[in-house]
Design a protein around this motif. Structure first.
Motif, PDB file in Angstrom:
ATOM      1  N   ILE A 150       0.815  -1.209   0.000  1.00  0.00           N
ATOM      2  CA  ILE A 150       0.000   0.000   0.000  1.00  0.00           C
ATOM      3  C   ILE A 150       0.852   1.264   0.000  1.00  0.00           C
ATOM      4  O   ILE A 150       0.623   2.180  -0.789  1.00  0.00           O
ATOM      5  N   TYR A 151       1.835   1.359   0.876  1.00  0.00           N
ATOM      6  CA  TYR A 151       2.621   2.580   0.979  1.00  0.00           C
ATOM      7  C   TYR A 151       3.695   2.700  -0.100  1.00  0.00           C
ATOM      8  O   TYR A 151       3.982   3.792  -0.579  1.00  0.00           O
ATOM      9  N   ASP A 152       4.308   1.593  -0.439  1.00  0.00           N
ATOM     10  CA  ASP A 152       5.537   1.667  -1.230  1.00  0.00           C
ATOM     11  C   ASP A 152       5.341   1.462  -2.722  1.00  0.00           C
ATOM     12  O   ASP A 152       6.212   1.815  -3.521  1.00  0.00           O
ATOM     13  N   GLY A 153       4.218   0.886  -3.158  1.00  0.00           N
ATOM     14  CA  GLY A 153       3.947   0.798  -4.580  1.00  0.00           C
ATOM     15  C   GLY A 153       4.032  -0.608  -5.138  1.00  0.00           C
ATOM     16  O   GLY A 153       3.757  -1.583  -4.445  1.00  0.00           O
ATOM     17  N   GLU A 154       4.425  -0.709  -6.402  1.00  0.00           N
ATOM     18  CA  GLU A 154       4.356  -1.991  -7.097  1.00  0.00           C
ATOM     19  C   GLU A 154       5.522  -2.147  -8.069  1.00  0.00           C
ATOM     20  O   GLU A 154       5.965  -1.175  -8.688  1.00  0.00           O
ATOM     21  N   VAL A 155       5.999  -3.388  -8.190  1.00  0.00           N
ATOM     22  CA  VAL A 155       7.025  -3.764  -9.171  1.00  0.00           C
ATOM     23  C   VAL A 155       6.437  -4.868 -10.040  1.00  0.00           C
ATOM     24  O   VAL A 155       5.963  -5.886  -9.520  1.00  0.00           O
ATOM     25  N   TYR A 156       6.460  -4.665 -11.346  1.00  0.00           N
ATOM     26  CA  TYR A 156       5.847  -5.624 -12.271  1.00  0.00           C
ATOM     27  C   TYR A 156       6.833  -5.924 -13.402  1.00  0.00           C
ATOM     28  O   TYR A 156       7.389  -5.018 -14.029  1.00  0.00           O
ATOM     29  N   ASP A 157       7.037  -7.209 -13.658  1.00  0.00           N
ATOM     30  CA  ASP A 157       7.940  -7.664 -14.721  1.00  0.00           C
ATOM     31  C   ASP A 157       7.107  -8.275 -15.845  1.00  0.00           C
ATOM     32  O   ASP A 157       6.634  -9.408 -15.745  1.00  0.00           O
ATOM     33  N   ALA A 158       6.906  -7.507 -16.907  1.00  0.00           N
ATOM     34  CA  ALA A 158       6.085  -7.972 -18.028  1.00  0.00           C
ATOM     35  C   ALA A 158       6.757  -9.089 -18.808  1.00  0.00           C
ATOM     36  O   ALA A 158       6.102  -9.745 -19.630  1.00  0.00           O
ATOM     37  N   CYS A 159       8.044  -9.323 -18.562  1.00  0.00           N
ATOM     38  CA  CYS A 159       8.757 -10.407 -19.243  1.00  0.00           C
ATOM     39  C   CYS A 159       8.610 -11.735 -18.507  1.00  0.00           C
ATOM     40  O   CYS A 159       8.974 -12.792 -19.044  1.00  0.00           O
ATOM     41  N   PHE A 160       8.116 -11.654 -17.280  1.00  0.00           N
ATOM     42  CA  PHE A 160       8.055 -12.863 -16.451  1.00  0.00           C
ATOM     43  C   PHE A 160       6.774 -13.639 -16.752  1.00  0.00           C
ATOM     44  O   PHE A 160       5.675 -13.062 -16.786  1.00  0.00           O
ATOM     45  N   CYS A 161       6.921 -14.931 -16.943  1.00  0.00           N
ATOM     46  CA  CYS A 161       5.769 -15.805 -17.163  1.00  0.00           C
ATOM     47  C   CYS A 161       5.702 -16.823 -16.033  1.00  0.00           C
ATOM     48  O   CYS A 161       6.702 -17.519 -15.767  1.00  0.00           O
ATOM     49  N   PRO A 162       4.585 -16.912 -15.316  1.00  0.00           N
ATOM     50  CA  PRO A 162       4.499 -17.872 -14.216  1.00  0.00           C
ATOM     51  C   PRO A 162       4.839 -19.284 -14.679  1.00  0.00           C
ATOM     52  O   PRO A 162       4.377 -19.745 -15.728  1.00  0.00           O
ATOM     53  N   ALA A 163       5.663 -19.951 -13.894  1.00  0.00           N
ATOM     54  CA  ALA A 163       6.092 -21.317 -14.209  1.00  0.00           C
ATOM     55  C   ALA A 163       6.373 -22.029 -12.893  1.00  0.00           C
ATOM     56  O   ALA A 163       6.174 -21.463 -11.809  1.00  0.00           O
ATOM     57  N   ASP A 164       6.834 -23.252 -12.997  1.00  0.00           N
ATOM     58  CA  ASP A 164       7.156 -24.030 -11.799  1.00  0.00           C
ATOM     59  C   ASP A 164       5.975 -24.039 -10.823  1.00  0.00           C
ATOM     60  O   ASP A 164       6.088 -23.683  -9.654  1.00  0.00           O
ATOM     61  N   TRP A 165       4.818 -24.422 -11.352  1.00  0.00           N
ATOM     62  CA  TRP A 165       3.600 -24.450 -10.546  1.00  0.00           C
ATOM     63  C   TRP A 165       3.700 -25.513  -9.462  1.00  0.00           C
ATOM     64  O   TRP A 165       4.172 -26.619  -9.698  1.00  0.00           O
ATOM     65  N   LYS A 166       3.240 -25.174  -8.267  1.00  0.00           N
ATOM     66  CA  LYS A 166       3.285 -26.088  -7.127  1.00  0.00           C
ATOM     67  C   LYS A 166       1.904 -26.213  -6.505  1.00  0.00           C
ATOM     68  O   LYS A 166       1.033 -25.365  -6.711  1.00  0.00           O
ATOM     69  N   ARG A 167       1.728 -27.253  -5.737  1.00  0.00           N
ATOM     70  CA  ARG A 167       0.448 -27.470  -5.069  1.00  0.00           C
ATOM     71  C   ARG A 167       0.258 -26.452  -3.949  1.00  0.00           C
ATOM     72  O   ARG A 167       1.159 -26.198  -3.150  1.00  0.00           O
ATOM     73  N   ALA A 168      -0.944 -25.873  -3.901  1.00  0.00           N
ATOM     74  CA  ALA A 168      -1.288 -25.016  -2.773  1.00  0.00           C
ATOM     75  C   ALA A 168      -1.476 -25.866  -1.525  1.00  0.00           C
ATOM     76  O   ALA A 168      -1.686 -27.075  -1.604  1.00  0.00           O
ATOM     77  N   VAL A 169      -1.399 -25.240  -0.381  1.00  0.00           N
ATOM     78  CA  VAL A 169      -1.602 -25.950   0.883  1.00  0.00           C
ATOM     79  C   VAL A 169      -2.776 -25.316   1.625  1.00  0.00           C
ATOM     80  O   VAL A 169      -3.095 -24.144   1.431  1.00  0.00           O
ATOM     81  N   ILE A 170      -3.401 -26.109   2.466  1.00  0.00           N
ATOM     82  CA  ILE A 170      -4.541 -25.626   3.250  1.00  0.00           C
ATOM     83  C   ILE A 170      -4.045 -24.685   4.342  1.00  0.00           C
ATOM     84  O   ILE A 170      -3.046 -24.955   5.014  1.00  0.00           O
ATOM     85  N   LEU A 171      -4.733 -23.570   4.496  1.00  0.00           N
ATOM     86  CA  LEU A 171      -4.407 -22.589   5.534  1.00  0.00           C
ATOM     87  C   LEU A 171      -5.470 -22.653   6.621  1.00  0.00           C
ATOM     88  O   LEU A 171      -6.671 -22.578   6.344  1.00  0.00           O
TER      89      LEU A 171
END
Length: 725
Positions: A150-171
């Motif tokens: 909220i205070y500091d802003g955002e960093v976005y890498d348009a070259c990055f493609c999500p990979a190395d998908w992993k299983r979510a865990v129950i919270l």
């Protein structure tokens, strides 16, 4: 709800995770809906398209007990094969909110887990139903959002493609806190195109949007892969014309974007900023100055409220002030009524909310907005009935303060008066009562509120050296609000059929104790409160004394957050309307129009945020988008234009119209859309006469030159005498 909270199985640091679920539809879809929420803020896409225009969902609530979920119709978005992706950022839930005051609490907040919960229901045309919900079968990966806060802003890498998908865990997180969407949806409400791109004397490349907004910048660029864009946000340029944002304090308020190849358009999605200017620290082709205003747009983001009030006049400075008030409200009504949208604060200060609530309700339809926030106020209310100074409560060590905690009583009553819905009083009555009972139990002297620690007449211009508080006595302010909240509690109780005898006696005793303890008044604010709350032995004399004091002070206000919203009402109610106009129309410091003369586009925190010599008040606490002093708008609606609801007919089932013209303004036109129709009041000065044009869609009591006329809905024209000059 069968869905379970899910999270990541590793520490991703500042990187925002994206959760994914893929599935195939097994037939022709009749309808499909999805419910979702998050610990943080989320953005959801189905088959590469955003599910909704809701920004910063699920919004900001008292997360310990209340977390909104949203429900979306996605029937038309489904395909045979589907991929749902939901990116979760820190948002208000996990950002370092209020670390300027409570760093340990902020550190705990930052260590909270990210979480997502979602449930999809698909009904096919053959009657078959399918449910999909968050569980261990969902996947997650790092998203292109490398940082968002909220205070500091955002960093976005348009070259990055999500990979190395992993299983979510129950919270292991409670589902009992989930509630349906209560507040207004947060949306991109307006687009402001850049006014200019220029070089400062220091050589900085700056974009000016000509209007301060809350939201984020959207830019278009033709770039090479890997080129960086780095942008800083600011409200002002300094007296030499250089970019300035020292008043953001520790908030970095910056965005970094790593470009892909080719033409692209982007804006942040999981945070927001308050700004008029942006500085292009890094931007493709900036050295060649091949930048155009068309490349930059400011997206104004705020709660989806309908504007219901309109004010226009022959005085362009007054019109600019009204515009500043409207923009101040829009910029600070982003799900919670915040004090400011830019620095390392952005908190829901209760004092700011209560002084502005009436103006807010005239300007926009805020019933839904305030109803949700007041439920959070009640949820945050402490066991002893104390009301926190900010809601949601991110400053748990703050002691309750008069005029701040009184939001628990003042806001519900004002909402009831404007919208006429008794339910707000029924829902909030226990909270209102507990606040009054808290004062009764915590004071050191019966029927006075003494011994507390308060914000006083915050930023009063009569403050002693080195203090942010005005010189008005804190015990007087506290006792005055004790009386007022008790009075409003009594009125509310009567409306919903409660026996208020005990509190009627309490109010009589408070008034008696006040008069014995405070027989004289020394500051403008002390006079204002004694008159406005009916506490002075002789209210007319006290109002006359106030007028004389103002004139002795150079016909200028010395009041702060407590006195300023009420001072014009007190003057005009007791025969000093001309003086009230003199204060309203004053252009020198201090005044409402002084910031206008300095180029303000929103309401300032300080009357002299920019001093007469061009220097800034300070970098420590100097917001240029702080709506509190914009409360003067309710005087324009209620006194200058004369439009008020009748207490026995709340919600404007019947309206009282008693305009108070002034020859220094050629004409004034005000309209309000209410629950029971539109009402407008226009007056036009013509030599020594005034022409009044009044339209009303509800029965009205019209008062012109002291003559009262009861009329049915219709259009009316009257002529009167010009009395105030």
């Amino acid at each position: 709800m069968q869905a379970m909270w899910i999270t990541v199985s590793e520490d991703l640091g500042d990187i925002c995770p994206v959760f994914r679920k893929t599935w195939n539809c097994s037939g022709h879809v009749k309808c499909a809906r999805i419910m979702m929420s998050s610990l943080g803020v989320y953005e959801a896409e189905l088959n590469g398209k955003r599910i909704s225009d809701y920004v910063l969902a699920p919004g900001w609530t008292s997360y310990k007990t209340r977390l909104q979920y949203q429900e979306y119709d996605i029937t038309e978005m489904l395909e045979e094969k589907n991929t749902l992706e939901i990116t979760v950022g820190k948002g208000w839930f996990r950002s370092r909110m209020a670390d300027f005051a409570y760093p340990e609490e902020a550190e705990k907040r930052q260590k909270q887990p990210c979480g997502l919960i979602a449930q999809l229901s698909v009904i096919y045309k053959d009657g078959k139903q399918e449910e999909l919900y968050t569980d261990e079968t969902w996947e997650y990966a790092e998203s292109p959002v490398r940082f968002s806060e909220i205070y500091d802003g955002e960093v976005y890498d348009a070259c990055f493609c999500p990979a190395d998908w992993k299983r979510a865990v129950i919270l292991n997180w409670s589902k009992d806190i989930l509630i349906p969407q209560e507040g207004c949806k947060i949306r991109e409400m307006e687009r402001i195109y850049a006014k200019s791109v220029f070089r400062t004397p220091r050589g900085e490349l700056v974009v000016d949007f000509g209007q301060e907004v809350t939201g984020y910048v959207e830019f278009s660029v033709n770039a090479h892969e890997g080129e960086r864009i780095h942008i800083l946000h600011g409200e002002m340029t300094d007296h030499e014309g250089n970019f300035y944002n020292e008043n953001y304090r520790s908030a970095k308020a910056e965005i970094t974007y790593i470009c892909r190849a080719g033409r692209q358009t982007w804006h942040p999605r999981l945070t927001f900023f308050g700004f008029r200017y942006i500085m292009l620290d890094e931007f493709p082709k900036m050295e060649d100055s091949e930048l155009y205003t068309e490349q930059f747009t400011a997206n104004a983001v705020y709660s989806d409220m309908e504007q219901t009030g309109h004010i226009a006049s022959s005085d362009n400075r007054l019109n600019r002030l009204v515009s500043n008030i409207m923009w101040g409200q829009k910029g600070n009504f982003l799900d919670v009524p915040t004090d400011c949208p830019q620095r390392d604060e952005r908190l829901g200060w209760t004092g700011d909310a209560q002084v502005f609530v009436k103006a807010a309700c005239y300007n926009f339809d805020t019933e839904k907005f305030f109803t949700k926030w007041l439920r959070d106020l009640a949820a945050e209310q402490r066991k002893d009935g104390a009301v926190t100074t900010v809601v949601p409560d991110y400053m748990p060590g703050d002691r309750p303060s008069a005029a701040w905690g009184d939001a628990a009583v003042i806001c519900p009553w004002q909402i009831y008066m404007i919208y006429g819905n008794e339910k707000i009083l029924e829902d909030q009555f226990d909270s209102m009562k507990r606040w009054v009972d808290y004062i009764t139990a915590s004071t050191k002297k019966p029927f006075l509120w003494t011994g507390g620690e308060h914000y006083g007449d915050w930023l009063g211009l009569d403050a002693p050296a080195g203090s942010y508080k005005g010189s008005s006595r804190e015990d007087l302010i506290a006792t005055a609000y004790y009386a007022y909240s008790t009075e409003l509690l009594i009125r509310a109780g009567r409306v919903i059929g409660k026996d208020m005898g005990e509190y009627e006696e309490l109010h009589r005793r408070i008034v008696s104790a006040f008069r014995k303890t405070f027989p004289g008044y020394y500051t403008q604010t002390e006079h204002v409160l004694a008159v406005h709350f009916g506490l002075a032995e002789d209210v007319q004399k006290t109002a006359d004394d106030l007028a004389e004091l103002i004139i002795q002070d150079g016909t200028q206000i010395k009041t702060g957050f407590v006195g300023t919203p009420l001072i014009l009402h007190v003057l005009s109610s007791y025969g000093h309307t001309a003086l009230a106009y003199s204060l309203l129309l004053r252009t020198g410091y201090p005044s409402w129009l002084y910031p206008v003369e300095k180029g303000a586009t929103t309401i300032w925190e300080h009357w002299d945020g920019i001093r007469t010599d061009g220097n800034f008040w300070s970098a420590d606490m100097n917001s240029f988008n702080h709506y509190s002093y914009g409360a003067v708008a309710d005087w324009i609606y209620e006194v200058a234009a004369g439009i008020t609801p009748v207490e026995k007919a709340p919600g404007f089932r019947r309206v009282r119209i008693e305009p108070h013209p002034d020859g220094r303004i050629g004409w004034l036109e005000v309209s309000v859309r209410t629950r029971n129709g539109m009402v407008s009041s226009r007056w036009n000065c013509e030599k020594d006469s005034i022409r009044y044009d009044i339209k009303t869609e509800m029965p009205a009591e019209i008062i012109i030159d002291g003559k009262t006329m009861n009329v049915e809905p219709g259009k009316y024209t009257f002529w009167g005498r010009l009395q105030n000059t």
